[in-house]
Design a protein around this motif. Sequence first.
Motif, mmCIF file in Angstrom:
data_model
loop_
_atom_site.group_PDB
_atom_site.id
_atom_site.type_symbol
_atom_site.label_atom_id
_atom_site.label_comp_id
_atom_site.label_asym_id
_atom_site.label_seq_id
_atom_site.Cartn_x
_atom_site.Cartn_y
_atom_site.Cartn_z
ATOM 1 N N VAL A 155 0.848 -1.192 0.000
ATOM 2 C CA VAL A 155 0.000 0.000 0.000
ATOM 3 C C VAL A 155 0.887 1.247 0.000
ATOM 4 C CG1 VAL A 155 -1.676 1.354 1.337
ATOM 5 C CG2 VAL A 155 -1.994 -1.116 1.068
ATOM 6 N N GLU A 156 1.916 1.259 0.826
ATOM 7 C CA GLU A 156 2.824 2.412 0.886
ATOM 8 C C GLU A 156 3.513 2.623 -0.459
ATOM 9 O OE1 GLU A 156 6.401 4.473 0.833
ATOM 10 O OE2 GLU A 156 6.510 2.287 0.902
ATOM 11 N N LEU A 157 3.970 1.548 -1.084
ATOM 12 C CA LEU A 157 4.639 1.648 -2.387
ATOM 13 C C LEU A 157 3.692 2.226 -3.433
ATOM 14 C CD1 LEU A 157 6.837 0.975 -4.529
ATOM 15 C CD2 LEU A 157 5.789 -1.305 -4.666
ATOM 16 N N ILE A 158 2.484 1.685 -3.532
ATOM 17 C CA ILE A 158 1.524 2.129 -4.551
ATOM 18 C C ILE A 158 1.151 3.592 -4.330
ATOM 19 C CG2 ILE A 158 -0.822 1.770 -5.441
ATOM 20 C CD1 ILE A 158 -0.316 -1.286 -4.658
ATOM 21 N N GLU A 159 0.883 3.955 -3.093
ATOM 22 C CA GLU A 159 0.548 5.353 -2.783
ATOM 23 C C GLU A 159 1.704 6.279 -3.156
ATOM 24 O OE1 GLU A 159 -2.466 6.662 -1.660
ATOM 25 O OE2 GLU A 159 -3.161 4.642 -2.097
ATOM 26 N N SER A 160 2.942 5.884 -2.825
ATOM 27 C CA SER A 160 4.102 6.743 -3.086
ATOM 28 C C SER A 160 4.347 6.939 -4.575
ATOM 29 C CB SER A 160 5.359 6.175 -2.425
ATOM 30 O OG SER A 160 5.859 5.042 -3.123
ATOM 31 N N ALA A 161 3.961 5.957 -5.384
ATOM 32 C CA ALA A 161 4.203 6.046 -6.829
ATOM 33 C C ALA A 161 3.189 6.928 -7.547
ATOM 34 C CB ALA A 161 4.190 4.648 -7.442
ATOM 35 N N TYR A 162 2.002 7.127 -6.956
ATOM 36 C CA TYR A 162 0.937 7.818 -7.675
ATOM 37 C C TYR A 162 0.373 9.061 -7.009
ATOM 38 C CZ TYR A 162 0.803 3.896 -10.851
ATOM 39 O OH TYR A 162 1.134 2.956 -11.785
ATOM 40 N N ARG A 163 0.422 9.144 -5.700
ATOM 41 C CA ARG A 163 -0.283 10.227 -5.014
ATOM 42 C C ARG A 163 0.639 10.999 -4.080
ATOM 43 N NH1 ARG A 163 -5.659 8.305 -5.794
ATOM 44 N NH2 ARG A 163 -5.528 7.781 -7.975
ATOM 45 N N GLY A 164 0.256 12.251 -3.866
ATOM 46 C CA GLY A 164 0.962 13.089 -2.905
ATOM 47 C C GLY A 164 2.298 13.594 -3.425
ATOM 48 N N ASP A 165 2.958 14.377 -2.588
ATOM 49 C CA ASP A 165 4.222 14.995 -2.985
ATOM 50 C C ASP A 165 5.315 13.975 -3.260
ATOM 51 O OD1 ASP A 165 3.193 17.546 -2.970
ATOM 52 O OD2 ASP A 165 3.756 17.926 -0.881
ATOM 53 N N ALA A 166 5.330 12.864 -2.523
ATOM 54 C CA ALA A 166 6.359 11.838 -2.746
ATOM 55 C C ALA A 166 6.322 11.330 -4.186
ATOM 56 C CB ALA A 166 6.179 10.677 -1.778
ATOM 57 N N SER A 167 5.143 11.258 -4.769
ATOM 58 C CA SER A 167 5.002 10.725 -6.133
ATOM 59 C C SER A 167 5.594 11.660 -7.180
ATOM 60 C CB SER A 167 3.532 10.465 -6.449
ATOM 61 O OG SER A 167 2.811 11.679 -6.598
ATOM 62 N N ARG A 168 5.752 12.925 -6.849
ATOM 63 C CA ARG A 168 6.264 13.899 -7.827
ATOM 64 C C ARG A 168 7.735 13.677 -8.170
ATOM 65 N NH1 ARG A 168 2.273 17.652 -8.545
ATOM 66 N NH2 ARG A 168 0.786 17.863 -6.851
ATOM 67 N N VAL A 169 8.436 12.865 -7.386
ATOM 68 C CA VAL A 169 9.821 12.515 -7.687
ATOM 69 C C VAL A 169 9.879 11.688 -8.962
ATOM 70 C CG1 VAL A 169 11.835 11.214 -6.854
ATOM 71 C CG2 VAL A 169 10.502 12.619 -5.261
ATOM 72 N N GLY A 170 8.880 10.856 -9.184
ATOM 73 C CA GLY A 170 8.815 10.009 -10.369
ATOM 74 C C GLY A 170 7.936 10.632 -11.435
ATOM 75 N N TRP A 171 7.837 9.966 -12.569
ATOM 76 C CA TRP A 171 7.050 10.521 -13.678
ATOM 77 C C TRP A 171 5.653 9.920 -13.779
ATOM 78 C CZ3 TRP A 171 5.274 7.688 -17.853
ATOM 79 C CH2 TRP A 171 5.798 6.410 -17.995
ATOM 80 N N THR A 172 5.317 8.920 -12.955
ATOM 81 C CA THR A 172 3.996 8.305 -13.048
ATOM 82 C C THR A 172 2.974 8.944 -12.118
ATOM 83 O OG1 THR A 172 4.508 6.603 -11.398
ATOM 84 C CG2 THR A 172 4.959 6.070 -13.717
ATOM 85 N N THR A 173 3.309 10.038 -11.495
ATOM 86 C CA THR A 173 2.407 10.672 -10.536
ATOM 87 C C THR A 173 1.051 11.012 -11.162
ATOM 88 O OG1 THR A 173 2.146 12.465 -8.952
ATOM 89 C CG2 THR A 173 3.314 12.996 -10.994
ATOM 90 N N GLU A 174 0.021 10.857 -10.352
ATOM 91 C CA GLU A 174 -1.324 11.301 -10.721
ATOM 92 C C GLU A 174 -1.754 12.457 -9.819
ATOM 93 O OE1 GLU A 174 -3.046 6.911 -12.072
ATOM 94 O OE2 GLU A 174 -3.558 7.701 -10.106
ATOM 95 N N ALA A 175 -0.799 13.007 -9.062
ATOM 96 C CA ALA A 175 -1.110 13.999 -8.029
ATOM 97 C C ALA A 175 -1.834 15.223 -8.575
ATOM 98 C CB ALA A 175 0.171 14.416 -7.302
ATOM 99 N N ASP A 176 -1.628 15.573 -9.834
ATOM 100 C CA ASP A 176 -2.295 16.753 -10.388
ATOM 101 C C ASP A 176 -3.722 16.480 -10.855
ATOM 102 O OD1 ASP A 176 -0.090 18.393 -9.941
ATOM 103 O OD2 ASP A 176 0.807 17.850 -11.872
ATOM 104 N N ILE A 177 -4.069 15.213 -11.067
ATOM 105 C CA ILE A 177 -5.423 14.908 -11.535
ATOM 106 C C ILE A 177 -6.270 14.190 -10.490
ATOM 107 C CG2 ILE A 177 -4.833 14.956 -13.987
ATOM 108 C CD1 ILE A 177 -4.790 11.898 -13.958
ATOM 109 N N LEU A 178 -5.605 13.569 -9.499
ATOM 110 C CA LEU A 178 -6.329 12.850 -8.448
ATOM 111 C C LEU A 178 -5.655 13.074 -7.108
ATOM 112 C CD1 LEU A 178 -6.765 9.491 -10.357
ATOM 113 C CD2 LEU A 178 -8.659 10.867 -9.493
ATOM 114 N N GLN A 179 -6.438 13.353 -6.103
ATOM 115 C CA GLN A 179 -5.927 13.425 -4.744
ATOM 116 C C GLN A 179 -6.546 12.284 -3.954
ATOM 117 O OE1 GLN A 179 -6.621 17.395 -3.289
ATOM 118 N NE2 GLN A 179 -5.164 18.287 -4.715
#
Length: 186
Positions: free
Chosen positions: A26-50
Amino acid sequence: MDTAPHQAAAELTFRDATEADVPALVELIESAYRGDASRVGWTTEADILQGQRTDPEGVLDVVRSPLSRLLVVHRDGGLVACCQLEHRGDSAYFGMFAVRPELQGAGLGKVIIAEAERSVRETWGAREMHMTVISARDDLIAWYERRGYRRTGKTTPFPYGDERFGIPQRDDLEFELLVKALASRP
């Protein structure tokens, strides 16, 4: 179900997830897609989904399902990625794909998706791999197209109002089905 670890690439080890893996997944999946931590990678959805991408119950459902496998990927003893594989007759579904944000762009994704394709072809005899991607994710869709996936134009609506899937930041989200034919075994 094969639960023994094996090497698919020099430094990566693949195995099926267990219930004990759920919190880390759960921590891995959340970190890859949501929140500020995800912005380190390119797969972030932080701008379209919170909000959340998944929860322990959703991950546990995949781990326990007799038709699914949740592949966990380790490198040097640490969890670096995961993906869901679901048996659907002649095809398999690929989902819940996450790579640690700080490792994205280093080629791990290519190796992992190739292993997933090999696994479903050899284990289940799958002839196609299916996945759904948010259609607004042009960069992600382009990455999958470079791996041989094709857009089908078949869409399903995003589950607006169901916060288990996140809180949309725009009103035009939908999922598009991508499909890849898998080569048969030599």
